[in-house]
Design a protein around this motif. Structure first.
Motif, PDB file in Angstrom:
ATOM      1  N   VAL A 204     -11.916 -19.599 -14.270  1.00  0.00           N
ATOM      2  CA  VAL A 204     -12.407 -18.528 -14.002  1.00  0.00           C
ATOM      3  C   VAL A 204     -10.633 -17.803 -13.465  1.00  0.00           C
ATOM      4  N   VAL A 205     -10.166 -17.230 -14.711  1.00  0.00           N
ATOM      5  CA  VAL A 205      -9.059 -16.239 -14.225  1.00  0.00           C
ATOM      6  C   VAL A 205      -9.136 -15.127 -13.021  1.00  0.00           C
ATOM      7  N   LYS A 206      -8.483 -15.295 -12.007  1.00  0.00           N
ATOM      8  CA  LYS A 206      -8.757 -14.255 -11.088  1.00  0.00           C
ATOM      9  C   LYS A 206      -7.640 -13.049 -11.218  1.00  0.00           C
ATOM     10  N   VAL A 207      -7.417 -11.749 -11.346  1.00  0.00           N
ATOM     11  CA  VAL A 207      -6.120 -11.392 -11.507  1.00  0.00           C
ATOM     12  C   VAL A 207      -6.480  -9.854 -11.078  1.00  0.00           C
ATOM     13  N   MET A 208      -4.762  -9.791  -9.567  1.00  0.00           N
ATOM     14  CA  MET A 208      -5.400  -8.571  -8.974  1.00  0.00           C
ATOM     15  C   MET A 208      -4.028  -7.508  -9.327  1.00  0.00           C
ATOM     16  N   LEU A 209      -4.486  -6.637 -10.303  1.00  0.00           N
ATOM     17  CA  LEU A 209      -3.048  -6.049 -10.792  1.00  0.00           C
ATOM     18  C   LEU A 209      -2.674  -4.818  -9.993  1.00  0.00           C
ATOM     19  N   HIS A 210      -1.592  -5.479  -8.954  1.00  0.00           N
ATOM     20  CA  HIS A 210      -1.329  -5.522  -7.348  1.00  0.00           C
ATOM     21  C   HIS A 210       0.071  -3.795  -8.097  1.00  0.00           C
ATOM     22  N   ILE A 211      -0.723  -2.552  -7.894  1.00  0.00           N
ATOM     23  CA  ILE A 211       0.028  -1.379  -7.823  1.00  0.00           C
ATOM     24  C   ILE A 211       0.458  -1.527  -6.615  1.00  0.00           C
ATOM     25  N   SER A 212       1.689   0.457  -6.672  1.00  0.00           N
ATOM     26  CA  SER A 212       1.756   1.398  -4.851  1.00  0.00           C
ATOM     27  C   SER A 212       1.506   2.450  -5.218  1.00  0.00           C
ATOM     28  N   TYR A 213       1.905   2.612  -3.711  1.00  0.00           N
ATOM     29  CA  TYR A 213       1.264   3.843  -2.995  1.00  0.00           C
ATOM     30  C   TYR A 213       1.719   5.021  -4.630  1.00  0.00           C
ATOM     31  N   ALA A 214       2.838   4.971  -3.747  1.00  0.00           N
ATOM     32  CA  ALA A 214       4.044   5.958  -5.859  1.00  0.00           C
ATOM     33  C   ALA A 214       3.454   5.648  -6.810  1.00  0.00           C
ATOM     34  N   GLU A 215       3.373   4.803  -7.070  1.00  0.00           N
ATOM     35  CA  GLU A 215       2.434   4.599  -8.938  1.00  0.00           C
ATOM     36  C   GLU A 215       1.767   5.277  -9.038  1.00  0.00           C
ATOM     37  N   GLN A 216       0.407   5.168  -8.100  1.00  0.00           N
ATOM     38  CA  GLN A 216      -1.150   4.971  -8.246  1.00  0.00           C
ATOM     39  C   GLN A 216      -0.790   6.936  -7.618  1.00  0.00           C
ATOM     40  N   ALA A 217       0.511   7.654  -7.357  1.00  0.00           N
ATOM     41  CA  ALA A 217      -0.031   9.167  -7.429  1.00  0.00           C
ATOM     42  C   ALA A 217       0.762   9.616  -8.386  1.00  0.00           C
ATOM     43  N   GLU A 218       1.802   8.789  -9.217  1.00  0.00           N
ATOM     44  CA  GLU A 218       2.016   9.390 -10.415  1.00  0.00           C
ATOM     45  C   GLU A 218       1.206   9.371 -11.592  1.00  0.00           C
ATOM     46  N   ARG A 219      -0.242   8.003 -11.567  1.00  0.00           N
ATOM     47  CA  ARG A 219      -0.977   8.020 -12.690  1.00  0.00           C
ATOM     48  C   ARG A 219      -1.808   9.038 -12.309  1.00  0.00           C
ATOM     49  N   LEU A 220      -2.569   9.052 -11.649  1.00  0.00           N
ATOM     50  CA  LEU A 220      -3.619  10.403 -10.873  1.00  0.00           C
ATOM     51  C   LEU A 220      -2.876  11.634 -11.375  1.00  0.00           C
ATOM     52  N   MET A 221      -1.619  11.738 -11.141  1.00  0.00           N
ATOM     53  CA  MET A 221      -0.876  12.996 -11.939  1.00  0.00           C
ATOM     54  C   MET A 221      -0.910  13.479 -13.242  1.00  0.00           C
ATOM     55  N   GLU A 222      -0.378  12.397 -14.030  1.00  0.00           N
ATOM     56  CA  GLU A 222      -0.948  12.538 -15.414  1.00  0.00           C
ATOM     57  C   GLU A 222      -2.047  12.268 -16.076  1.00  0.00           C
ATOM     58  N   ARG A 223      -3.012  11.977 -15.143  1.00  0.00           N
ATOM     59  CA  ARG A 223      -4.499  12.120 -15.921  1.00  0.00           C
ATOM     60  C   ARG A 223      -4.840  13.543 -14.814  1.00  0.00           C
ATOM     61  N   LEU A 224      -4.497  14.414 -14.101  1.00  0.00           N
ATOM     62  CA  LEU A 224      -5.030  15.866 -14.240  1.00  0.00           C
ATOM     63  C   LEU A 224      -3.619  16.536 -14.552  1.00  0.00           C
ATOM     64  N   THR A 225      -2.961  15.900 -15.824  1.00  0.00           N
ATOM     65  CA  THR A 225      -1.691  16.550 -16.270  1.00  0.00           C
ATOM     66  C   THR A 225      -2.126  16.839 -17.769  1.00  0.00           C
TER      67      THR A 225
END
Length: 325
Positions: A204-225
Motif C-alpha cells: 500500500v502506497v498512501k499519498v496525501m496531495l497537499h495543496i494550499s488554500y490559495a492554490e485551491q481558490a485558483e483551481r476553483l476559479m478556473e473551473r468557474l471560468t
C-alpha cells in the motif's frame, strides 16, 4: 535527456514519509519540491524537465507493472475475476502480490490529474482504478470497510483508489455523519485492515496531495471560468472549503494515527502539478524496486516449441517471411 535522474537528498519514500509524532501540515510548504535534483534547472525549465522525466518514469513503471501482471498470469492469479478474499491463499502458495496507490486530497488537490499522468502511463490491462463517493444504501448496511474490501485489486494488478476508506475519518468526522466514538474507533480498524493487507502481499502506497488554500481558490476559479470545466465544480465545494481548518485537523490526525510500517503515509506538496506527478512517479518506482520483480520463466520446453514453429513454417513455403513485410 539520457535517462531517469534519481532524487537528491534520499529516496522519495524517505523524504516524503510521515514520521512519528504529531503532524503539522502548516509546516509543510505545498509549493516545496523535496528531492528535486539540480539537473532540473531553474524557473520554467523545471516544469519541462519534470514532465520529460515523468515520461521516462512512466515507461519504467509500465515495465514493472508488466512483470507483476505476467508473474500473476503465470501463477494463474492474474484474472480480473480473482476474489480479494483469496489473497492470503495466494501468498501462501507463493503467488505475486499487488500494489495499491491510495490518493487523498482536499478538493482540487489533483487526484484525477495524478491518475491520468502517472497511472495512465501503465497498461490498462493490469490497472484496477476505483473512485469512492458517498456510500450507497447497500454500502451503508455494512461496515465502512466492506466496500473497500470489494474494490481491492486482484493479484498481479496495480490498484488506484481515488479517495478511500480514509473518507470515513475525514468527511464523516468534519460533517458529523457519525458520532465521535465511532470515527475515533476507526483508526485502529484501519490499521488492522492495512496490516492484514500487508500480510496478504498487498503493498500500500498512501499519498496525501497537499495543496494550499490559495492554490485551491485558483483551481476553483478556473473551473468557474472555463465552460469545459463546469462539470468538475459542485457548489458544495465552497461549503467544504469554509471548513478548511477542520479538514486539515482531521487529515493531520489520520496521518499521525495511521502512518505505520505496514502502510506508511506520504505527503506530496502539490501546488506545482509537475512536481506532484514527478514525486508520485518516483514513489511508485521505488515501491516497485523493493518488490524485486522479474519476468516469469517459461513453463514449457522453449527449444521444442521453436522446433515446432520452424516445422510449421516449412510446410508453408509460399508464405512471405516476416522480415520481408
Amino acid at each position: 535527456m539520457t535517462g531517469v535522474v534519481r532524487p537528491e537528498g534520499g529516496s522519495m519514500r524517505t523524504l516524503l514519509r510521515v514520521g512519528p509524532g504529531a503532524v503539522d501540515l502548516a509546516a509543510i510548504d505545498p509549493r516545496s519540491t523535496p528531492g528535486l535534483p539540480a539537473a532540473a534547472g531553474h524557473g520554467p525549465a523545471r516544469k519541462e524537465w519534470a514532465r520529460g522525466q515523468v515520461g521516462l518514469l512512466g515507461a519504467e513503471l509500465a515495465r514493472q507493472q508488466e512483470m507483476l501482471y505476467a508473474t500473476a498470469g503465470a501463477a494463474g492469479a492474474g484474472s480480473a475475476t480473482s476474489a480479494p478474499s483469496q489473497a492470503g491463499a495466494d501468498l501462501a502458495e507463493g503467488r505475486p502480490g499487488r500494489v495499491l496507490l491510495v490518493l487523498q486530497a482536499m478538493d482540487c488537490g489533483g487526484k484525477d490529474g495524478t491518475v491520468k499522468r502517472v497511472a495512465g502511463a501503465m497498461n490498462p490491462l493490469g490497472l484496477h482504478i476505483r473512485s469512492f463517493g458517498p456510500p450507497t444504501e447497500e454500502e451503508l448496511r455494512h461496515d465502512f470497510l466492506w466496500r473497500i474490501r470489494r474494490a481491492l485489486p486482484p493479484p498481479g494488478y496495480v490498484g488506484v483508489f481515488n479517495r478511500s476508506h480514509y473518507e470515513d475519518v475525514l468527511i464523516a468526522r468534519v460533517e458529523g455523519l457519525v458520532d465521535e466514538d465511532t470515527w475515533r474507533s476507526r483508526y485502529a480498524l484501519i490499521n488492522d485492515f492495512e496490516r492484514e493487507l500487508a500480510e496478504q502481499a498487498v503493498t500500500v502506497v498512501k499519498v496525501m496531495l497537499h495543496i494550499s488554500y490559495a492554490e485551491q481558490a485558483e483551481r476553483l476559479m478556473e473551473r468557474l471560468t472555463d465552460p469545459t470545466k463546469y462539470w468538475k465544480y459542485n457548489p458544495s465545494d465552497l461549503d467544504t472549503r469554509a471548513r478548511w481548518d477542520d479538514y486539515h485537523a482531521a487529515y493531520a490526525e489520520a496521518l499521525e494515527r495511521c502512518s505505520t510500517d505496514a502502510a506508511p503515509w506520504f505527503v506530496v506538496p502539490a501546488d506545482r502539478k509537475w512536481y506532484r506527478d514527478w514525486a508520485v512517479a518516483h514513489l511508485l518506482r521505488e515501491t516497485f524496486a523493493g518488490l524485486d520483480l522479474g519476468y516469469p520463466p517459461a513453463d514449457f520446453d522453449v527449444e521444442r516449441e521453436r522446433g515446432r514453429l520452424r516445422d510449421q513454417d516449412g510446410k508453408h513455403p509460399g508464405e512471405q517471411q516476416v522480415n520481408e513485410r
